[in-house]
Design an enzyme around this catalytic site. Structure first.
Site, mmCIF file in Angstrom:
data_model
loop_
_atom_site.group_PDB
_atom_site.id
_atom_site.type_symbol
_atom_site.label_atom_id
_atom_site.label_comp_id
_atom_site.label_asym_id
_atom_site.label_seq_id
_atom_site.Cartn_x
_atom_site.Cartn_y
_atom_site.Cartn_z
ATOM 1 N N CYS A 117 0.997 -1.595 -0.171
ATOM 2 C CA CYS A 117 -0.184 0.318 -0.371
ATOM 3 C C CYS A 117 0.793 1.359 -0.261
ATOM 4 O O CYS A 117 0.564 2.231 -0.073
ATOM 5 C CB CYS A 117 -1.073 -0.481 1.645
ATOM 6 N N HIS A 257 -3.286 6.916 3.258
ATOM 7 C CA HIS A 257 -3.632 6.076 2.353
ATOM 8 C C HIS A 257 -5.626 5.419 3.366
ATOM 9 O O HIS A 257 -5.588 5.601 4.209
ATOM 10 C CB HIS A 257 -2.474 4.414 2.732
ATOM 11 N N ASN A 287 -10.250 -0.941 -0.217
ATOM 12 C CA ASN A 287 -8.791 -0.149 0.338
ATOM 13 C C ASN A 287 -7.808 -0.705 -1.084
ATOM 14 O O ASN A 287 -8.174 -2.017 -0.810
ATOM 15 C CB ASN A 287 -7.930 -1.051 1.379
HETATM 16 N N1 ACO Z 1 -18.068 -9.220 8.884
HETATM 17 C C1 ACO Z 1 -18.802 -9.857 10.615
HETATM 18 N N2 ACO Z 1 -17.593 -10.444 11.167
HETATM 19 C C2 ACO Z 1 -16.607 -9.592 11.195
HETATM 20 C C3 ACO Z 1 -15.863 -9.814 9.846
HETATM 21 C C4 ACO Z 1 -16.382 -9.731 8.269
HETATM 22 N N3 ACO Z 1 -16.619 -9.274 7.393
HETATM 23 N N4 ACO Z 1 -14.177 -9.538 9.641
HETATM 24 C C5 ACO Z 1 -14.071 -9.863 10.629
HETATM 25 N N5 ACO Z 1 -15.225 -10.628 11.700
HETATM 26 C C6 ACO Z 1 -15.678 -11.400 13.405
HETATM 27 C C7 ACO Z 1 -14.339 -11.467 13.663
HETATM 28 O O1 ACO Z 1 -14.478 -12.686 13.480
HETATM 29 C C8 ACO Z 1 -13.781 -11.164 15.229
HETATM 30 O O2 ACO Z 1 -15.706 -12.042 16.046
HETATM 31 P P1 ACO Z 1 -15.097 -12.547 16.762
HETATM 32 O O3 ACO Z 1 -14.766 -11.656 18.273
HETATM 33 O O4 ACO Z 1 -16.065 -13.540 17.302
HETATM 34 O O5 ACO Z 1 -13.830 -13.280 17.397
HETATM 35 C C9 ACO Z 1 -15.128 -10.103 15.426
HETATM 36 O O6 ACO Z 1 -14.894 -9.583 14.418
HETATM 37 C C10 ACO Z 1 -13.843 -9.026 15.782
HETATM 38 O O7 ACO Z 1 -12.151 -9.173 14.773
HETATM 39 P P2 ACO Z 1 -11.588 -8.306 14.976
HETATM 40 O O8 ACO Z 1 -10.605 -8.911 13.445
HETATM 41 O O9 ACO Z 1 -11.178 -8.069 16.023
HETATM 42 O O10 ACO Z 1 -12.329 -7.190 14.006
HETATM 43 P P3 ACO Z 1 -11.885 -5.620 13.668
HETATM 44 O O11 ACO Z 1 -12.559 -4.501 14.536
HETATM 45 O O12 ACO Z 1 -10.452 -5.626 14.030
HETATM 46 O O13 ACO Z 1 -11.735 -5.028 12.624
HETATM 47 C C11 ACO Z 1 -10.940 -5.258 10.322
HETATM 48 C C12 ACO Z 1 -11.280 -5.962 11.511
HETATM 49 C C13 ACO Z 1 -11.191 -3.932 9.686
HETATM 50 C C14 ACO Z 1 -9.618 -6.691 9.332
HETATM 51 C C15 ACO Z 1 -9.383 -3.763 10.923
HETATM 52 O O14 ACO Z 1 -8.507 -4.542 12.001
HETATM 53 C C16 ACO Z 1 -8.357 -3.176 10.524
HETATM 54 O O15 ACO Z 1 -8.603 -2.678 9.251
HETATM 55 N N6 ACO Z 1 -7.451 -3.758 10.314
HETATM 56 C C17 ACO Z 1 -6.627 -2.998 8.918
HETATM 57 C C18 ACO Z 1 -6.078 -3.890 8.250
HETATM 58 C C19 ACO Z 1 -6.113 -3.224 7.136
HETATM 59 O O16 ACO Z 1 -6.352 -2.134 6.344
HETATM 60 N N7 ACO Z 1 -5.346 -4.266 6.334
HETATM 61 C C20 ACO Z 1 -5.224 -3.357 5.081
HETATM 62 C C21 ACO Z 1 -3.448 -3.862 4.075
HETATM 63 S S1 ACO Z 1 -2.738 -2.227 5.313
HETATM 64 C C22 ACO Z 1 -3.056 -1.664 5.086
HETATM 65 O O17 ACO Z 1 -4.082 -0.518 4.027
HETATM 66 C C23 ACO Z 1 -2.794 -0.404 6.420
#
Ligand code: ACO
Length: 330
Positions: A117, A257, A287
């Protein structure tokens, strides 16, 4: 702001986005998720996905042609093409070679860079340095991803996050009117590679092994990536202000980003920037990795949010981990 020699400037920008839209409601039919969860946790509503036959170089070439038109330049005037991508057409040669052929940039050297990214801002730093040293005159940088081809469409934790797009910029010599690249910063922490990666298809997991071990798609530890992104994007933003002597008040537009609205908000808070000065389009594209910043730049300009003379600070974070920032007066 400190007085510093400015070597290069962005003289044209453009973007290409596939027409096909995938909404949160569409995703809710594919995996166990909801519009509410996706929107609350990421800020995303829709993302754009390419049709089956479209290649990275097709989308890249579209964005490149728009940037050339914007710069009022011909492809023959480009001497260097840099494509920042992790989803190239083939393992080799570089996608930049295909782009060169598609746009007819017969006088250019063309190569790819891989910084996920952060790729567009890594490319901007290379272009600025090449121009400052006299090795290049007109550089075409493209950030393009077709992440829909490497996403696991059964993994709700990743498949909802990404979209396809390309953005391009022409970088040429500054013309001493105050506009130009005021500073760039890039950084990597290779100890954290396995928190966000697509392992298959290289030497570690050759194609057949990757297939049998389910290693062909994006693997991500979301929470760890989230925390690292918040810290690193804030650090990168602070670093570029210190290096250039720009104060947060002097920034006309912050383009982070577009990975997640919560990461964007945290970056703005770190600089104490009001959200009116922060560009956000994550709701419309998801993203798009290396395309995210040039796509945002293009849209900000089209909407009249980014104007001539504005100081724009761009900040990115991605797999590697990599992070980067740049300050540019348009
Ligand atoms: N729909 C519903 N529930 C979901 C989904 C979904 N799409 N995805 C995950 N969950 C659930 C998980 O299974 C978990 O359930 P559990 O509590 O029963 O185990 C719960 O939601 C919480 O999951 P987390 O991973 O803790 O959720 P979080 O609040 O961290 O959000 C997310 C997840 C959106 C991926 C966040 O961590 C994030 O944005 N991380 C950065 C990732 C990113 O941007 N990567 C791209 C490349 S790097 C960059 O560009 C910055």
């Amino acid at each position: 702001m400190q007085n510093k020699t400015v070597s290069s400037m962005i003289c044209g920008i453009g973007a290409a986005v596939p027409e096909r839209i995938l909404t949160n409601a569409d995703l809710a039919k594919m995996v166990d998720t909801t519009d509410q969860w996706i929107h609350e946790r990421t800020g995303m509503k829709v993302r754009h996905i390419v049709d089956d036959k479209v290649q990275n170089s097709d989308l890249s070439a579209q964005a490149a042609k728009k940037a050339l038109d914007d710069a009022q330049m011909t492809a023959e005037e480009i001497d260097t093409i840099i494509v920042a991508t992790v989803t190239g057409d083939v393992r080799f040669p570089a996608t930049a070679c295909y782009v060169q052929e598609k746009i007819g940039a017969v006088n250019a050297a063309a190569f790819d860079i891989s910084a996920a990214c952060s790729g567009f801002l890594f490319g901007l730093r290379i272009a600025d340095a090449f121009i400052a040293s006299g090795k290049s005159k007109n550089v075409l940088i493209i950030g393009c991803e077709i992440l829909s081809r490497i996403v696991d469409w059964k993994d709700r934790a990743t498949c909802v996050l990404f979209g396809d797009a390309a953005g391009a910029a022409i970088v040429g010599p500054a013309n001493n009117d105050g506009r130009g690249v005021l500073g760039t910063f890039i950084k990597t922490d290779g100890r954290l590679t396995q928190l966000l990666w697509a392992p298959g298809g290289g030497t570690r997991f050759p194609a057949e092994v990757a297939l049998s071990e389910n290693m062909n798609s994006i693997k991500m530890k979301g929470q760890e990536v989230f925390k690292a992104a918040v810290t690193a994007m804030g650090d990168a933003a602070v670093h570029i202000l210190e290096e250039t002597g720009i104060t947060p008040d002097e920034i006309d537009l912050l383009i982070p980003h577009q990975a997640n609205i919560r990461i964007i908000n945290a970056t703005a808070r770190r600089l104490k920037m009001p959200m009116e000065k922060v560009f956000v389009n994550v709701q419309d594209y998801g993203n798009t990795s290396a395309a995210s910043i040039p796509l945002a730049l293009t849209e900000a300009r089209q909407k009249g949010i980014l104007k001539d003379g504005d100081i724009c600070v761009m900040v990115a974070f991605g797999g590697g981990f990599t992070w980067a920032s740049a300050a540019v007066r348009f």
